[in-house]
Scaffold this motif. Sequence first.
Motif, PDB file in Angstrom:
ATOM      1  N   SER A 402      -2.974  -4.807  -5.397  1.00  0.00           N
ATOM      2  CA  SER A 402      -3.038  -4.534  -6.833  1.00  0.00           C
ATOM      3  C   SER A 402      -4.175  -3.565  -7.142  1.00  0.00           C
ATOM      4  CB  SER A 402      -3.260  -5.837  -7.608  1.00  0.00           C
ATOM      5  OG  SER A 402      -2.166  -6.710  -7.491  1.00  0.00           O
ATOM      6  N   ARG A 403      -5.301  -3.749  -6.491  1.00  0.00           N
ATOM      7  CA  ARG A 403      -6.424  -2.848  -6.724  1.00  0.00           C
ATOM      8  C   ARG A 403      -6.114  -1.431  -6.242  1.00  0.00           C
ATOM      9  NH1 ARG A 403      -9.526  -7.396  -4.858  1.00  0.00           N
ATOM     10  NH2 ARG A 403      -9.907  -6.375  -2.849  1.00  0.00           N
ATOM     11  N   LEU A 404      -5.360  -1.325  -5.166  1.00  0.00           N
ATOM     12  CA  LEU A 404      -5.043  -0.013  -4.607  1.00  0.00           C
ATOM     13  C   LEU A 404      -4.125   0.797  -5.513  1.00  0.00           C
ATOM     14  CD1 LEU A 404      -4.417  -0.597  -0.786  1.00  0.00           C
ATOM     15  CD2 LEU A 404      -6.240   0.733  -1.835  1.00  0.00           C
ATOM     16  N   VAL A 405      -3.164   0.151  -6.145  1.00  0.00           N
ATOM     17  CA  VAL A 405      -2.154   0.893  -6.903  1.00  0.00           C
ATOM     18  C   VAL A 405      -2.436   0.929  -8.399  1.00  0.00           C
ATOM     19  CG1 VAL A 405      -0.372   0.425  -5.184  1.00  0.00           C
ATOM     20  CG2 VAL A 405      -0.615  -1.109  -7.152  1.00  0.00           C
ATOM     21  N   ASN A 406      -3.462   0.232  -8.848  1.00  0.00           N
ATOM     22  CA  ASN A 406      -3.788   0.181 -10.266  1.00  0.00           C
ATOM     23  C   ASN A 406      -4.407   1.509 -10.721  1.00  0.00           C
ATOM     24  OD1 ASN A 406      -4.613  -0.383 -12.862  1.00  0.00           O
ATOM     25  ND2 ASN A 406      -5.723  -2.260 -12.335  1.00  0.00           N
ATOM     26  N   ARG A 407      -3.716   2.217 -11.625  1.00  0.00           N
ATOM     27  CA  ARG A 407      -4.230   3.477 -12.146  1.00  0.00           C
ATOM     28  C   ARG A 407      -4.624   3.378 -13.614  1.00  0.00           C
ATOM     29  NH1 ARG A 407      -0.040   7.980  -9.625  1.00  0.00           N
ATOM     30  NH2 ARG A 407      -0.580   7.670  -7.429  1.00  0.00           N
ATOM     31  N   CYS A 408      -4.788   2.180 -14.104  1.00  0.00           N
ATOM     32  CA  CYS A 408      -5.174   1.989 -15.493  1.00  0.00           C
ATOM     33  C   CYS A 408      -6.574   2.546 -15.735  1.00  0.00           C
ATOM     34  CB  CYS A 408      -5.130   0.506 -15.850  1.00  0.00           C
ATOM     35  SG  CYS A 408      -5.506   0.153 -17.582  1.00  0.00           S
ATOM     36  N   GLU A 409      -6.770   3.153 -16.896  1.00  0.00           N
ATOM     37  CA  GLU A 409      -8.090   3.678 -17.235  1.00  0.00           C
ATOM     38  C   GLU A 409      -9.134   2.574 -17.273  1.00  0.00           C
ATOM     39  OE1 GLU A 409      -7.972   7.458 -19.986  1.00  0.00           O
ATOM     40  OE2 GLU A 409      -6.639   5.927 -20.821  1.00  0.00           O
ATOM     41  N   ASP A 410      -8.712   1.387 -17.662  1.00  0.00           N
ATOM     42  CA  ASP A 410      -9.604   0.229 -17.670  1.00  0.00           C
ATOM     43  C   ASP A 410      -9.164  -0.724 -16.566  1.00  0.00           C
ATOM     44  OD1 ASP A 410     -11.165  -1.971 -18.101  1.00  0.00           O
ATOM     45  OD2 ASP A 410     -10.303  -2.491 -20.058  1.00  0.00           O
ATOM     46  N   PRO A 411      -9.833  -0.710 -15.408  1.00  0.00           N
ATOM     47  CA  PRO A 411      -9.391  -1.558 -14.288  1.00  0.00           C
ATOM     48  C   PRO A 411      -9.508  -3.047 -14.572  1.00  0.00           C
ATOM     49  CG  PRO A 411     -11.523  -0.537 -13.814  1.00  0.00           C
ATOM     50  CD  PRO A 411     -11.017   0.094 -15.070  1.00  0.00           C
ATOM     51  N   MET A 412     -10.191  -3.410 -15.661  1.00  0.00           N
ATOM     52  CA  MET A 412     -10.336  -4.820 -16.008  1.00  0.00           C
ATOM     53  C   MET A 412      -9.336  -5.255 -17.089  1.00  0.00           C
ATOM     54  SD  MET A 412     -12.615  -5.456 -13.886  1.00  0.00           S
ATOM     55  CE  MET A 412     -12.962  -7.154 -14.304  1.00  0.00           C
ATOM     56  N   GLY A 433       5.031 -12.934   3.971  1.00  0.00           N
ATOM     57  CA  GLY A 433       3.718 -12.660   4.546  1.00  0.00           C
ATOM     58  C   GLY A 433       3.600 -11.370   5.326  1.00  0.00           C
ATOM     59  N   ASP A 434       4.660 -10.606   5.462  1.00  0.00           N
ATOM     60  CA  ASP A 434       4.595  -9.330   6.190  1.00  0.00           C
ATOM     61  C   ASP A 434       4.121  -8.251   5.221  1.00  0.00           C
ATOM     62  OD1 ASP A 434       5.323  -6.765   7.327  1.00  0.00           O
ATOM     63  OD2 ASP A 434       6.518  -7.865   8.783  1.00  0.00           O
ATOM     64  N   VAL A 435       2.848  -7.849   5.341  1.00  0.00           N
ATOM     65  CA  VAL A 435       2.268  -6.957   4.332  1.00  0.00           C
ATOM     66  C   VAL A 435       2.840  -5.542   4.412  1.00  0.00           C
ATOM     67  CG1 VAL A 435       0.128  -8.281   4.138  1.00  0.00           C
ATOM     68  CG2 VAL A 435       0.251  -6.366   5.755  1.00  0.00           C
ATOM     69  N   ILE A 436       3.258  -5.091   5.591  1.00  0.00           N
ATOM     70  CA  ILE A 436       3.802  -3.731   5.700  1.00  0.00           C
ATOM     71  C   ILE A 436       5.134  -3.640   4.960  1.00  0.00           C
ATOM     72  CG2 ILE A 436       4.617  -1.943   7.276  1.00  0.00           C
ATOM     73  CD1 ILE A 436       2.688  -3.029   9.369  1.00  0.00           C
ATOM     74  N   HIS A 437       6.031  -4.580   5.237  1.00  0.00           N
ATOM     75  CA  HIS A 437       7.292  -4.615   4.495  1.00  0.00           C
ATOM     76  C   HIS A 437       7.036  -4.825   3.002  1.00  0.00           C
ATOM     77  CE1 HIS A 437      10.033  -4.174   7.721  1.00  0.00           C
ATOM     78  NE2 HIS A 437       9.987  -5.396   8.206  1.00  0.00           N
ATOM     79  N   ALA A 438       6.061  -5.678   2.669  1.00  0.00           N
ATOM     80  CA  ALA A 438       5.805  -6.009   1.267  1.00  0.00           C
ATOM     81  C   ALA A 438       5.324  -4.789   0.489  1.00  0.00           C
ATOM     82  CB  ALA A 438       4.773  -7.134   1.176  1.00  0.00           C
ATOM     83  N   MET A 439       4.395  -4.031   1.061  1.00  0.00           N
ATOM     84  CA  MET A 439       3.917  -2.826   0.384  1.00  0.00           C
ATOM     85  C   MET A 439       5.056  -1.831   0.182  1.00  0.00           C
ATOM     86  SD  MET A 439       0.114  -2.158   2.041  1.00  0.00           S
ATOM     87  CE  MET A 439       0.636  -2.286   3.762  1.00  0.00           C
ATOM     88  N   GLY A 440       5.865  -1.658   1.212  1.00  0.00           N
ATOM     89  CA  GLY A 440       6.983  -0.731   1.115  1.00  0.00           C
ATOM     90  C   GLY A 440       8.019  -1.178   0.100  1.00  0.00           C
ATOM     91  N   LEU A 441       8.296  -2.490   0.061  1.00  0.00           N
ATOM     92  CA  LEU A 441       9.288  -3.007  -0.877  1.00  0.00           C
ATOM     93  C   LEU A 441       8.813  -2.812  -2.315  1.00  0.00           C
ATOM     94  CD1 LEU A 441      12.043  -4.518  -0.864  1.00  0.00           C
ATOM     95  CD2 LEU A 441      10.745  -6.633  -1.133  1.00  0.00           C
ATOM     96  N   HIS A 442       7.545  -3.132  -2.562  1.00  0.00           N
ATOM     97  CA  HIS A 442       6.988  -2.898  -3.899  1.00  0.00           C
ATOM     98  C   HIS A 442       7.105  -1.431  -4.286  1.00  0.00           C
ATOM     99  CE1 HIS A 442       3.576  -1.367  -6.302  1.00  0.00           C
ATOM    100  NE2 HIS A 442       3.889  -2.371  -7.110  1.00  0.00           N
TER     101      HIS A 442
END
Length: 555
Positions: A402-412, A433-442
Amino acid sequence: MCGIAGIIAKRPGLDVAGHVEAMLDILAHRGPNQRGSTVNGNVGLGMVRLSIISSVEDEVPYYDRDRRACITYNGEAYNHEDVRVSLGSSCSYQTESDAETVLQNYLHKGVDSFQDYNGMYAFALYDVPEETLYLVRDKVGEKPLYYTETADCIAFASEAKALLRVREPVLNENCLSYRTYEFNVGEETLFKDIFSVLPGEYLRIKNGRITKHDYWKIWDNLIDIPDDPARVERDLTDLLVDAMELRTRNCVHQYAAFVSGGVDSSLVACITKPDHILHCHYPIGPDFDELEYAKLVAKKIGRELVLVEPTPEDYYQVREKLAYHLDTPCTWTSFSLWCLLERAKQMGVKVFLTGDGADETFGGYHRYHLLHNDEQIYKLQAMEQYTYLIQKYYGSPGTRYSRLVNRCEDPMDEGVNRYLQETIGFYFDKCDGDVIHAMGLHDFYTTMQVLLQMSDRVSMAFSVENRSPFLDYRLVQYVFSMSSSYKIREGTTKWILKRIARKFIPHEIADRVDKRGFSAPLNRWFGWDKHGQYDRSAYRNLAFKDWMEAFGVRR
């Protein structure tokens, strides 16, 4: 390629035919070769047609012989001839169009037929005896379809702007996806009360009631794949080649490929050997200049490399056109694509091929390394009894992504963070639990969708058809079914794809580790990077202003 539109009147006296024609006026650039509309009671359907497979002008929208059903259709089902064979001799066709194939298939199989197609399509099918309208969007979201409901009607169209004929342009102030990602994902748009049909979804509209149904999602269509490197490489090679052949076998026109200098576009060009290859060149240093790699592709397939070299002045000349055609403030990649398509149109090109989707499916983004490498600590023998400490220290993978893809001007921003947790959590839960597939699916169902929207709108602005072999649904379901260790391995993203690529493309490209995204140097040109190289705020604010002005959007 086409543009489609339609309306269901809720009250007597509504000018159904007039509303449909007004929407088709807005969509005329999508289909300059033919136009048609029809009215059945309170239901109006229309389409504008770009002829690719056939230049014959069939009656549009399409009816069966008995006029039991009518379809207005955008896109292509590449396997429609196979579908015709499967239906047997019981069908009598009036045209060679894939739209008629889709119509006949529905009459034989009903809504179960929607899952039969390999291609990019969005269509509206009206069942006359049932007085039911279906709005159907392709499995992965290549072709767009929007709808709205007012007190007077339910309307749909290929582009959101066409629906402004029946609804005032009001800003969707609470558009969480835009605040989060800098563009729209999911069903909401920046236009209040205008929505998108989702990939792999159809809407059923009967008696003024809209119901939503999924007919294809990645997680519902996974297959068993043995963890056998030789077999996986062989299967994927065959799928890639077949996906590209499907998308070129009915090209009666000359077609082109856009070569960026990376693995994906180079593979498309080297396998399909298009009539033309084009490259967008920014000679301002290694961060943007990839000309040497594009030249390697041209030499490999024996084609002249057509260079497009946009300037800062070009950007200001096309800003307003981009804002209008994109329908939403969008990534600055759209400028490079606009310049390439403008040149392709001048060359007489009607079809072009892209590498869209390869990064999301094969694990190609550099940010994927971060979560992947974090997960390796769980494999340390010394930490076997301390996984709770790892979780406490790192937080959950979903929270970190979530922190990586968040482009909001206000991160909070609490609303944005809650939205991200729910959205990312949904896709991560699908991947056990497979983070590689999960990131790609998102990314497949969120950030990739804006790239597909951009590609569709810009190509249609020039009445040119775009095709994306990496988005063949068979390839997508295979890649999300195989072990994710084939995606990232030994510090290499798209590991299996690069192994395959070495069979077709120059090794200098297959072995690259410095590939950058297909972008435009707007930050560099205009000094917008004073807050950081990846700060997009100046462009975002300008694109939003242009969009508001293009449509007279009020708050």
